[in-house]
Enzyme design. Sequence first.
Site, PDB file in Angstrom:
ATOM      1  N   ASP A   1       0.520  -0.494  -9.157  1.00  0.00           N
ATOM      2  CA  ASP A   1       1.073  -0.251  -8.223  1.00  0.00           C
ATOM      3  C   ASP A   1       2.112  -1.439  -7.981  1.00  0.00           C
ATOM      4  OD1 ASP A   1       2.085   0.786  -5.711  1.00  0.00           O
ATOM      5  OD2 ASP A   1       0.707  -0.284  -4.468  1.00  0.00           O
ATOM      6  N   SER A   2       3.241  -1.182  -7.154  1.00  0.00           N
ATOM      7  CA  SER A   2       4.125  -2.259  -6.795  1.00  0.00           C
ATOM      8  C   SER A   2       3.375  -3.753  -6.168  1.00  0.00           C
ATOM      9  CB  SER A   2       5.276  -1.835  -6.228  1.00  0.00           C
ATOM     10  OG  SER A   2       4.581  -1.218  -4.859  1.00  0.00           O
TER      11      SER A   2
ATOM     12  N   CYS B   1       1.099   4.528  -7.505  1.00  0.00           N
ATOM     13  CA  CYS B   1       2.214   4.186  -6.804  1.00  0.00           C
ATOM     14  C   CYS B   1       3.218   5.345  -6.820  1.00  0.00           C
ATOM     15  CB  CYS B   1       3.048   2.985  -7.247  1.00  0.00           C
ATOM     16  SG  CYS B   1       4.534   2.690  -6.459  1.00  0.00           S
TER      17      CYS B   1
ATOM     18  N   GLU C   1       1.995  -4.512   6.125  1.00  0.00           N
ATOM     19  CA  GLU C   1       1.657  -5.694   5.412  1.00  0.00           C
ATOM     20  C   GLU C   1       1.302  -6.988   6.321  1.00  0.00           C
ATOM     21  OE1 GLU C   1       3.688  -6.366   1.554  1.00  0.00           O
ATOM     22  OE2 GLU C   1       2.851  -4.835   1.002  1.00  0.00           O
TER      23      GLU C   1
ATOM     24  N   CYS D   1       2.698   7.522   0.402  1.00  0.00           N
ATOM     25  CA  CYS D   1       2.729   6.134   0.061  1.00  0.00           C
ATOM     26  C   CYS D   1       1.566   5.682   0.008  1.00  0.00           C
ATOM     27  CB  CYS D   1       3.782   5.430   0.883  1.00  0.00           C
ATOM     28  SG  CYS D   1       4.039   3.821   0.992  1.00  0.00           S
TER      29      CYS D   1
ATOM     30  N   HIS E   1       0.460   2.427   0.907  1.00  0.00           N
ATOM     31  CA  HIS E   1       0.024   2.165   2.186  1.00  0.00           C
ATOM     32  C   HIS E   1      -0.318   2.676   3.427  1.00  0.00           C
ATOM     33  CE1 HIS E   1       2.080  -1.181  -0.090  1.00  0.00           C
ATOM     34  NE2 HIS E   1       2.181  -1.992   0.912  1.00  0.00           N
TER      35      HIS E   1
HETATM   36  N1  DGL Z   1       3.519   1.304  -3.508  1.00  0.00           N
HETATM   37  C1  DGL Z   1       4.803   1.901  -2.951  1.00  0.00           C
HETATM   38  C2  DGL Z   1       4.645   3.526  -3.152  1.00  0.00           C
HETATM   39  O1  DGL Z   1       3.497   4.150  -3.172  1.00  0.00           O
HETATM   40  C3  DGL Z   1       5.109   1.546  -1.736  1.00  0.00           C
HETATM   41  C4  DGL Z   1       5.515   0.086  -1.693  1.00  0.00           C
HETATM   42  C5  DGL Z   1       6.839  -0.120  -2.423  1.00  0.00           C
HETATM   43  O2  DGL Z   1       7.971   0.281  -1.874  1.00  0.00           O
HETATM   44  O3  DGL Z   1       6.754  -0.619  -3.487  1.00  0.00           O
HETATM   45  O4  DGL Z   1       5.660   4.098  -2.983  1.00  0.00           O
END
Ligand code: DGL
Length: 271
Positions: free
Chosen positions: A13-14, A76, A155, A187, A189
């Site tokens: 993931d990012s 992600c 966050e 997303c 999060h």
């Molecule tokens: N992990 C990203 C997503 O699920 C969200 C956070 C980001 O923008 O990197 O799209």
Amino acid sequence: MAGVKDAALGFFDSGVGGLTVVRAVQDLLPGEDVIYLGDTARLPYGSKSPETIRQFAEEDVNFLLSKGVKAIVVACNTATAHALPKFWENCPVPIMGVIEPGVEAVLADESAERIGIIATRGTIQSHAYQHALATRKRGLMIHGIATPLLVPLIEEDWISEEVTKEVINKYLDPLVAKGIDTLMLACTHYPLLMPVLDEILPGDVRLVDSATTCAERLKEMLEGTDLLNAKGGNGKLEIYLTDLSEQFEELAKRFLRRPTGKVRRAVLSAS
Ligand code: DGL
């Protein structure tokens, strides 16, 4: 002798949001070892161009392959939207993302007709969810909106703060006005926002996230490729982040809702 079935599953993931998917996989497949990569040094992906996301995702996949993983989950949404098709052509191990499971979770309720999608700008602009939903079921009303302020608020652990509720209301009012019956949390999060969304949205709006369905599809993929780990007991979890900070380690615990063990630093390279 350790065989390929004993190898770990790779997730990336990012950042640490993808740990919501890891948690669901650990619940369903407790014996599997997991290697997780969070590209915290380059977060967010959601505001970057498709080319940049594809390049980052390739480096993430290469890192996981260098650790000998037997299968990869792109945990992600933004990376799934922009990079997953590219890996179908050339990834040496089975690979899947979170969008198809998310769409399946939405359509699991046959009465779903008016679907709202909230996600990063990258995910919304890719139209990956909108397209996947529209090709599976005719006549859906689909409204996707980018909600980029939500990731930083989560966050910051401001989930229950008034400012977060105001931001959510501002984003979601147009969707509520359109009478959505389902809200796809597209997303990694956003599952953390469930309690606040439950409070704010009309009671008949169903909230959907992809984590549980993703774990189920992963299990099927491992069964189909004869890669399911048959050993009992609890698998190991190794977390790697490209930027290590106390804040990310703390966040990782919140997303995983269990101890993370030692978090290590990852150095990525192009190929
Ligand atoms: N992990 C990203 C997503 O699920 C969200 C956070 C980001 O923008 O990197 O799209």
